[in-house]
Design a protein around this motif. Structure first.
Motif, PDB file in Angstrom:
ATOM      1  N   LEU A 292       6.389   6.722  10.538  1.00 24.51           N
ATOM      2  CA  LEU A 292       5.987   8.032  10.023  1.00 24.51           C
ATOM      3  C   LEU A 292       5.980   8.034   8.496  1.00 24.51           C
ATOM      4  O   LEU A 292       5.044   8.560   7.875  1.00 24.51           O
ATOM      5  N   GLU A 293       7.007   7.457   7.890  1.00 24.34           N
ATOM      6  CA  GLU A 293       7.030   7.414   6.428  1.00 24.34           C
ATOM      7  C   GLU A 293       5.844   6.612   5.894  1.00 24.34           C
ATOM      8  O   GLU A 293       5.216   7.001   4.898  1.00 24.34           O
ATOM      9  N   LEU A 294       5.500   5.519   6.570  1.00 21.51           N
ATOM     10  CA  LEU A 294       4.323   4.747   6.172  1.00 21.51           C
ATOM     11  C   LEU A 294       3.065   5.588   6.291  1.00 21.51           C
ATOM     12  O   LEU A 294       2.206   5.581   5.392  1.00 21.51           O
ATOM     13  N   ALA A 295       2.932   6.350   7.380  1.00 23.89           N
ATOM     14  CA  ALA A 295       1.761   7.214   7.555  1.00 23.89           C
ATOM     15  C   ALA A 295       1.682   8.267   6.453  1.00 23.89           C
ATOM     16  O   ALA A 295       0.591   8.584   5.958  1.00 23.89           O
ATOM     17  N   MET A 296       2.834   8.805   6.051  1.00 24.14           N
ATOM     18  CA  MET A 296       2.850   9.802   4.973  1.00 24.14           C
ATOM     19  C   MET A 296       2.375   9.201   3.662  1.00 24.14           C
ATOM     20  O   MET A 296       1.645   9.832   2.890  1.00 24.14           O
ATOM     21  N   VAL A 297       2.777   7.959   3.395  1.00 26.34           N
ATOM     22  CA  VAL A 297       2.321   7.273   2.184  1.00 26.34           C
ATOM     23  C   VAL A 297       0.818   6.984   2.276  1.00 26.34           C
ATOM     24  O   VAL A 297       0.074   7.186   1.308  1.00 26.34           O
ATOM     25  N   LEU A 298       0.347   6.551   3.429  1.00 24.50           N
ATOM     26  CA  LEU A 298      -1.079   6.248   3.597  1.00 24.50           C
ATOM     27  C   LEU A 298      -1.934   7.502   3.440  1.00 24.50           C
ATOM     28  O   LEU A 298      -3.079   7.422   2.986  1.00 24.50           O
ATOM     29  N   ALA A 299      -1.385   8.657   3.801  1.00 23.01           N
ATOM     30  CA  ALA A 299      -2.120   9.912   3.650  1.00 23.01           C
ATOM     31  C   ALA A 299      -2.390  10.243   2.189  1.00 23.01           C
ATOM     32  O   ALA A 299      -3.278  11.044   1.875  1.00 23.01           O
TER      33      ALA A 299
END
Length: 250
Positions: free
Chosen positions: A150-157
């Motif tokens: 999830l943290e990776l997805a937040m950064v990718l966003a």
């Protein structure tokens, strides 16, 4: 006709940070090209966490320069650098535990575009990290591996150019470590991202980094391919012989 050298995506020039008389980071110079994958390793107190904080703008430089695509980052806050294209994850994921997975992504997108309507983009980011089915689940109920995703997805966003990953496999078993690193490397290749990751798991470092930089007492003591660094007698003396495969604080 003369070839023109490409501007590094991320460049650190003689970066220094002191706390009183302690030189936490002392003259670090690193440049990373587009698509470059660099691992940053070293013993406790080497200055790795301080260097990450300096790159992200969470801490001010004592001297030196940090450039993204040739642009001086020194006057930008952490939020400004996130908008400019630097995204960071942490050893312990920084999530909004009381919000759903999808709402966490919406918050990240809002950092980049304040008047956004993030539904489709949120779904895309969650799908990319394998969390689409958990979009309505509270972030606080996720497993450690899911929190990292999830943290990776937040950064990718944030649509970064550069990923700074602080111990992406911390707190995971061997299978989870392999899975998260495989996901990260897929994302890096697909998006042509530049990445610096700090990691204590030497198996992950030597399997995935194209280049390894070793720090000790605020300075760079080795910089080369995984094979070169693994064979370096000084690196073996200060780090690999005692620390490889063991947990550490950075």
């Amino acid at each position: 006709m003369a070839m023109v050298a490409a501007v590094p995506v991320l460049e650190l020039r003689e970066v220094r940070r002191s706390f009183g008389g302690v030189k936490a980071v002392d003259g670090v110079t690193i440049s990373v090209p587009e698509g470059g994958v660099l691992a940053l390793i070293g013993p406790n107190g080497a200055g790795k966490s301080t260097l990450f904080a300096l790159m992200m703008g969470e801490m001010a430089l004592s001297s030196g320069e940090i450039r993204l695509d040739g642009r001086d980052m020194r006057r930008l806050s952490a939020r400004g650098r996130a908008r400019a294209g630097i995204g960071r994850t942490f050893q312990t994921p920084r999530l909004f535990a009381g919000l759903s997975v999808g709402e966490n992504i919406a918050v990240a997108i809002h950092v980049r575009v304040e008047d956004s309507t993030p539904t489709l983009e949120s779904q895309s980011a969650l799908s990319e990290v394998g969390l689409l089915d958990e979009r309505d689940v509270a972030a606080g109920s996720l497993s450690q591996g899911q929190r990292k995703r999830l943290e990776l997805a937040m950064v990718l966003a944030l649509r970064p150019r550069v990923l700074l990953l602080d111990e992406p496999t911390a707190g995971m078993g061997a299978a989870e470590r392999a899975a998260i690193m495989e996901l990260v490397m897929e994302v890096v290749r697909r998006r042509r991202l530049t990445m610096i990751f700090c990691e204590h798991d030497m198996e992950s470092v030597f399997a995935h980094a194209a280049r390894v930089v070793v720090m000790d007492r605020g300075t760079i003591v080795a910089d080369g391919t995984p094979a070169q660094v693994r064979a370096d007698p000084e690196v073996q003396r200060i780090y690999l012989g005692d620390q490889a495969g063991q947990g550490e604080s950075t």
